[in-house]
Design a protein around this motif. Structure first.
Motif, PDB file in Angstrom:
ATOM      1  N   SER A  10      33.120  51.391  34.908  1.00  0.00           N
ATOM      2  CA  SER A  10      32.508  51.072  33.784  1.00  0.00           C
ATOM      3  C   SER A  10      32.521  49.302  33.438  1.00  0.00           C
ATOM      4  O   SER A  10      31.671  48.811  32.754  1.00  0.00           O
ATOM      5  CB  SER A  10      33.140  51.565  32.620  1.00  0.00           C
ATOM      6  N   GLY A  11      33.663  48.686  34.184  1.00  0.00           N
ATOM      7  CA  GLY A  11      33.743  47.187  34.057  1.00  0.00           C
ATOM      8  C   GLY A  11      33.952  46.612  35.173  1.00  0.00           C
ATOM      9  O   GLY A  11      35.159  46.836  35.937  1.00  0.00           O
ATOM     10  N   TYR A  12      33.100  45.873  35.898  1.00  0.00           N
ATOM     11  CA  TYR A  12      33.345  45.478  37.386  1.00  0.00           C
ATOM     12  C   TYR A  12      34.503  44.519  37.317  1.00  0.00           C
ATOM     13  O   TYR A  12      35.201  44.624  38.329  1.00  0.00           O
ATOM     14  CB  TYR A  12      31.844  44.699  37.689  1.00  0.00           C
ATOM     15  N   ALA A  13      34.224  43.546  36.380  1.00  0.00           N
ATOM     16  CA  ALA A  13      35.460  42.242  36.769  1.00  0.00           C
ATOM     17  C   ALA A  13      36.882  43.009  36.419  1.00  0.00           C
ATOM     18  O   ALA A  13      37.935  42.549  37.108  1.00  0.00           O
ATOM     19  CB  ALA A  13      35.207  41.188  35.595  1.00  0.00           C
ATOM     20  N   ALA A  14      36.892  43.749  35.558  1.00  0.00           N
ATOM     21  CA  ALA A  14      38.321  44.609  35.150  1.00  0.00           C
ATOM     22  C   ALA A  14      38.826  45.364  36.245  1.00  0.00           C
ATOM     23  O   ALA A  14      39.818  45.027  36.632  1.00  0.00           O
ATOM     24  CB  ALA A  14      38.210  45.249  33.790  1.00  0.00           C
ATOM     25  N   SER A  15      37.761  46.048  36.917  1.00  0.00           N
ATOM     26  CA  SER A  15      38.213  46.934  37.928  1.00  0.00           C
ATOM     27  C   SER A  15      38.520  46.129  39.195  1.00  0.00           C
ATOM     28  O   SER A  15      39.335  46.337  40.220  1.00  0.00           O
ATOM     29  CB  SER A  15      37.139  47.984  38.262  1.00  0.00           C
ATOM     30  N   ARG A  16      37.649  45.117  39.524  1.00  0.00           N
ATOM     31  CA  ARG A  16      37.840  44.399  40.632  1.00  0.00           C
ATOM     32  C   ARG A  16      39.221  43.794  40.432  1.00  0.00           C
ATOM     33  O   ARG A  16      40.087  43.767  41.606  1.00  0.00           O
ATOM     34  CB  ARG A  16      36.779  43.229  40.606  1.00  0.00           C
TER      35      ARG A  16
END
Length: 122
Positions: A10-16
């Protein structure tokens, strides 16, 4: 048998940021990183890759298990994942599955249970 596993986030930057830091002790490398197409692909050398891609939907919660070469890698994952913002879901230790099932579990950014396991004696 498998080449890659792909799942929604749901959150690309956070998961990355979380997966790069949490899986660093396992030797993952970025194979590709394009949120507009295939998303982020991480692969330890010679292993199955993990692909994460942004979705507007609520992602299903998964139990993802990665193999470590040593118990020290399990412990390093646990520390790195906590430092990356993961939540404890089982500190490093022996589990009931078999005599050498040494694992740690973290809840990641989308509520996934991320486990790293070592099946060796040390």
């Amino acid at each position: 048998m498998s080449d890659h596993v792909k799942f929604r986030i749901s959150g690309y930057a956070a998961s990355r940021a979380f997966f790069l830091k949490a899986l660093e002790p396992l030797g993952v490398a970025v194979v590709s990183d394009d949120p507009a197409t295939y998303g982020l692909e991480l692969r330890p050398e010679g292993k199955v890759s993990l692909r994460l891609y942004q979705t507007g939907q609520t992602p299903a919660r998964l139990h993802l298990v990665f193999t470590a070469e040593s118990r020290q890698q399990v412990e390093a994952f646990y520390r790195a994942a906590l430092a990356a913002g993961g939540k404890d879901n089982g500190a490093p230790g022996l589990r009931h599955h078999h005599a050498n099932h040494y694992a740690a579990c973290i809840t990641g950014p989308d509520g996934n249970n991320i486990e790293v396991v070592c099946h060796n004696e040390a």
